[in-house]
Design an enzyme around this catalytic site. Sequence first.
Site, PDB file in Angstrom:
ATOM      1  N   GLU A  50    -102.254  82.803 -17.695  1.00 30.05           N
ATOM      2  CA  GLU A  50    -100.949  82.238 -16.769  1.00 30.05           C
ATOM      3  C   GLU A  50    -100.254  81.279 -17.419  1.00 30.05           C
ATOM      4  OE1 GLU A  50    -101.179  81.677 -11.903  1.00 30.05           O
ATOM      5  OE2 GLU A  50    -101.636  83.478 -13.284  1.00 30.05           O
ATOM      6  N   LYS A  93     -95.232  88.452 -14.450  1.00 31.88           N
ATOM      7  CA  LYS A  93     -95.171  86.692 -14.321  1.00 31.88           C
ATOM      8  C   LYS A  93     -93.618  86.158 -14.534  1.00 31.88           C
ATOM      9  CE  LYS A  93     -99.909  86.560 -13.300  1.00 31.88           C
ATOM     10  NZ  LYS A  93    -100.261  85.840 -12.272  1.00 31.88           N
ATOM     11  N   HIS A 130    -105.880  99.572 -10.183  1.00 31.11           N
ATOM     12  CA  HIS A 130    -105.356  98.770  -9.417  1.00 31.11           C
ATOM     13  C   HIS A 130    -104.547 100.438  -8.641  1.00 31.11           C
ATOM     14  CE1 HIS A 130    -106.013  96.460 -12.258  1.00 31.11           C
ATOM     15  NE2 HIS A 130    -105.786  95.173 -11.445  1.00 31.11           N
ATOM     16  N   LEU A 155     -90.192  87.464   7.122  1.00 33.33           N
ATOM     17  CA  LEU A 155     -89.703  88.154   5.819  1.00 33.33           C
ATOM     18  C   LEU A 155     -90.504  89.226   6.001  1.00 33.33           C
ATOM     19  CD1 LEU A 155     -86.903  89.735   4.981  1.00 33.33           C
ATOM     20  CD2 LEU A 155     -87.344  87.473   2.909  1.00 33.33           C
ATOM     21  N   LYS A 156     -91.093  89.205   5.266  1.00 32.72           N
ATOM     22  CA  LYS A 156     -92.958  90.108   5.012  1.00 32.72           C
ATOM     23  C   LYS A 156     -93.314  91.135   6.078  1.00 32.72           C
ATOM     24  CE  LYS A 156     -97.849  89.360   4.626  1.00 32.72           C
ATOM     25  NZ  LYS A 156     -98.415  90.164   3.378  1.00 32.72           N
ATOM     26  N   GLY A 179    -117.353  92.805 -11.071  1.00 29.74           N
ATOM     27  CA  GLY A 179    -118.525  91.999  -9.533  1.00 29.74           C
ATOM     28  C   GLY A 179    -118.240  92.489  -8.404  1.00 29.74           C
TER      29      GLY A 179
HETATM   30  N1  GLN Z   1    -115.148  89.083 -10.596  1.00 33.96           N
HETATM   31  C1  GLN Z   1    -113.812  89.295  -9.824  1.00 33.96           C
HETATM   32  C2  GLN Z   1    -113.600  90.149  -8.632  1.00 33.96           C
HETATM   33  O1  GLN Z   1    -114.715  91.125  -9.423  1.00 33.96           O
HETATM   34  C3  GLN Z   1    -112.650  89.058 -10.692  1.00 33.96           C
HETATM   35  C4  GLN Z   1    -111.554  89.119  -9.920  1.00 33.96           C
HETATM   36  C5  GLN Z   1    -110.578  89.012 -10.586  1.00 33.96           C
HETATM   37  O2  GLN Z   1    -110.389  89.500 -11.943  1.00 33.96           O
HETATM   38  N2  GLN Z   1    -109.423  88.617 -10.124  1.00 33.96           N
HETATM   39  O3  GLN Z   1    -112.832  90.597  -7.817  1.00 33.96           O
END
Ligand code: GLN
Length: 757
Positions: free
Chosen positions: A607, A114, A697, A17-18, A434
Amino acid sequence: MKSTVIGFPRIGLHRELKFATESFFKGESGAEQLLEQARKLRIAHWQLQEQSGLDLIPVGDFSLYDNVLDTVLLLGLVPERYKALNLNDLGTYFAMARGYQGQAGDVKALSMKKWFDTNYHYIVPELEDGMQVTLHADNLLSQLEEATGAVKAALRVDLIGPFTFLKLAHCTGTKKAADFSAALADAYAQLLSKLQGKAAWISFDEPALVTDLTPADLSLLHSLYIAILPAKGNLKVLCQTYFGDIRDSYAEVALKLPFDGVGLDFVAGRRSFELIERDPLPKDKVLFAGLVNGRNIWRNRYENTLNTLRRLSSLSSEVVLSSSCSLLHVPLSLSEESKFGAEIKKHFAFACEKLTELNELKTLAAAADPGAVAAFRDNTALFTGERFTPNTQVAQKLAQVSAADFHRTPARVERQKLQKAEFKLPPLPTTTIGSFPQTALVRKERADFKHGRLNQEQYEQALRSHITDCIRLQEDIGLDVLVHGEFERNDMVEYFGEKLDGYLFSQNGWVQSYGTRCVKPPLIWGDIARVRPLSVEWSVFAQSQTKKIVKGMLTGPVTMLNWSFPREDISLKDSTMQLALAIREEVLDLEAHGIRIIQIDEAALREKLPLRQEDWHSEYLDWAIPAFRFVSSGVKSTTQIHTHMCYSEFNNIIKDIDDMDADVITFEASRSDLTVVDALKAAHFETEVGPGVYDIHSPRIPSVEEIVAVLKRILAKLPMEKVWVNPDCGLKTRGNQETEPSLRHLVAAARQVREGL
Ligand code: GLN
Ligand code: ZN
């Protein structure tokens, strides 16, 4: 006794499906092909369920993207801006799911959240003031027809219930969700009339009933169903709940409203049994007993389940054996797991194997002497033998942990002074979260290494060269605290899991996370132990390339746990402490190797916050927060501990976040409009903070002025000495072309604001 499941995975064994959907998105195939693939999957899955012995088969649990979004179309609640595009139904559907950019216009997607305490994301419905509820049942009716042709077993139409739908919806105007209840009830009642004679049951999924309800919620629930249920005619109507118990609404749902069946979760619902024991269901109601865990991959323990079933049967006139929630949350089948030996595999049940379990349990429940049946004896044996050799060293180390190991000394305010003197960073220090872009080259090298096209030395050489480039770039940009870039990591949990003892990885254990996105959570099989360094060599190498400080980068224990399938033979707390011990050892090793700032990511801490507030502390935070402290408490006062979270909705657990006793926390902030900053101020938040100054994002490059403006807003509320400047998450999903200018703007903005101080 009969059996059923609440819902079935839809993505397909090979994620058909994906791939069909993505190929449709890319314009490589047409709607016909996508719909045909979807139909094939539905039919195959219905037949599979029938062949496995299910007596009542769900219809309507399938979705091309998300069931809540399907409900939006079913009820004709498409927001104006999507209607204005004038697309066909499928076009409108995907425009709401993923946004639309093309000839017809430019609209962003509906937002996504979520689904309760799972890692599945649903599309948030929007209710606009002028909206009319209108029933569009064609799609559902045609699926029902398909199912009627495909299987002989009785069918149950599964829908998102009106109460849950209204609780999840977002009102954009002046009207409240309750203002839509009469119209919604009307549409659901019409649907019941249309379904007459076409299905045996109709089920309203009402997971919102396991959350804390107010009297207003209860009256909303009552008014909805009192209006819907008179239309049921010959259909039987089930109120299906899951993810917890329905202590606040049990009297209403189980005793007062004229439902024909009530579905309770006996796995996650701590009080479900107590509720039914105190007030058994009226004689004319069927109990759908959720006893096979729909959220984890371990075999069901028949002995316990049969005991519960026996007690439930003595309390109810009819019991239907069911899964605790939809099987959507587990992978489809073990059939592809050729790397797990039989000795390992026999302990697991993915969705297909859960169907077999339901069937065996049904037979055993009817057997005069279950102990004489092989399936029962084999099952019992799974839980009596030793599955793996316990790690006595880990047990010993954890037994020696004392209260002092959960506390860092000196107190944070003292440490902050010492660290200021130690690092001599400028005010408003700049850093990143990071990861740096995982370019096509980085991913190709990892794949080449995995498939033997690069040897260990070649692969490591490639990684070192990415790290060096990344350090040079950060120096050139002028960031204050650098990172190594995380090029060696495919995923922040899998990377560490693969290096630790105690984890297993499936080959094909995909679980839908949202739309076409699937995750493959690792499995915690045995005792977790650190048997080798996890990240030291990369951090040390990166640090050797620069005079600036490089942050070490680790994933925290709670996130490791929440993004894995956990063990069921020990508590989540005990599993987390094993993970915490392993990561603590890594923290100390990093420190011993000269790493002076260490970030421990807790991206998923929120979560699994329990759905009921009274459980927040006793069931979760009381061990999750100390586990984090245990990881970081062993370092020197001048070693700085950072943490990172991928959200900022921690307004109501702000004290707990501060109690993690990190020195610095970075988090997402751009979308929540910085309201969190007020909450931080009000809570006298002690931890230094780096609210993300731009949204990673999106590929958009923020301007210097924009970032300056964000910083000024932050500084209007928080003291300058507590503020860090950083993007809101890791950069791994971004490209180099937007990352470099964005970071240059970030540094320029920080400098500009510093000069003004
Ligand atoms: N240290 C991770 C990164 O920079 C943190 C990822 C995340 O917050 N989901 O990708
Ligand atoms: Zn993040």
